[in-house]
Design a protein around this motif. Structure first.
Motif, short mmCIF file in Angstrom:
data_model
loop_
_atom_site.label_atom_id
_atom_site.label_comp_id
_atom_site.label_asym_id
_atom_site.label_seq_id
_atom_site.Cartn_x
_atom_site.Cartn_y
_atom_site.Cartn_z
N THR A 5 0.59 -1.34 -0.14
CA THR A 5 -0.14 -0.12 0.15
C THR A 5 0.84 1.27 0.17
O THR A 5 0.53 2.24 -0.74
N ILE A 8 2.08 1.85 -3.24
CA ILE A 8 1.34 2.49 -4.39
C ILE A 8 0.78 3.93 -4.16
O ILE A 8 1.00 4.69 -4.99
N LEU A 22 -6.97 0.30 -3.84
CA LEU A 22 -6.41 0.21 -2.37
C LEU A 22 -7.39 -0.13 -1.32
O LEU A 22 -8.69 0.15 -1.55
N VAL A 26 -6.75 4.66 3.71
CA VAL A 26 -5.66 5.19 3.47
C VAL A 26 -5.63 6.91 3.73
O VAL A 26 -6.54 7.41 3.61
N CYS A 75 -1.12 -4.09 3.63
CA CYS A 75 -2.42 -3.78 4.35
C CYS A 75 -3.26 -4.96 4.68
O CYS A 75 -3.96 -5.10 5.83
#
Length: 179
Positions: A5, A8, A22, A26, A75
């Protein structure tokens, strides 16, 4: 491509990626997001495991189990730990894998059980010898998947249209429709 995560998010913020899928939450004030769907978790266990006789797994069935997780930075690890906390589990993890494939192999080798998001549990994982998948009883644990892109991207309207395409996919190509 698949990446952790944090990687990205950094690639999205730096403009190396236009969009990313995702799992929430976040934290980034530089990204836009649209929730796409909720993805339920499944329990993966070896065939000889006693819980394979059940059609659905209760969250408390995790108590006393050796739960295999991905290593720090994934994650899915954090999400699985949240599910384990619901069952009151603490420090019961004996193995940290670097990939879902490693987790699958460890379950097949009867080292323990793991939680898999439903999309990751599709074949070839579902077809693996000695691995049985079971859903959780309602309210089943899940994760929320969202589409992300830079706030400054000129592709914002396209991303909104792309999110609409996800909503229009037929079951079983999509998971649980966002609420």
């Amino acid at each position: 491509f698949e990446e952790k995560t944090g990687e990205i998010i950094a690639m999205l913020e730096d403009g190396q990626l236009d969009a990313g899928l995702l799992a929430l939450p976040v934290e980034s004030d530089r990204l836009e997001q649209i929730v796409l769907f909720e993805e339920p978790f499944l329990m993966a266990m070896p065939k000889p495991h006693a819980l394979t006789r059940k059609k659905e797994i209760n969250i408390n069935d995790l108590i006393g189990e050796d739960v295999l997780l991905l290593e720090d930075g994934h994650c899915l690890r954090d999400q699985a730990l949240e599910v384990c906390a619901l069952a009151g589990l603490r420090d019961q993890v004996n193995f940290n894998a670097t990939s879902l494939e490693t987790l699958r192999q460890m379950v097949a080798a009867e080292v323990g059980v793991t939680l898999l998001p439903s999309l990751a549990a599709a074949p070839p994982i579902a077809a693996t010898n000695n691995v049985v998948l079971r859903p959780f009883k309602a309210p089943a644990p899940f994760r929320t998947i969202a589409l992300f892109w830079r706030k400054t991207s000129p592709l914002g309207p396209l991303m909104t249209d792309l999110a609409t395409c996800f909503d229009n996919l037929p079951q079983p190509l999509r998971c649980i429709k966002k609420s």
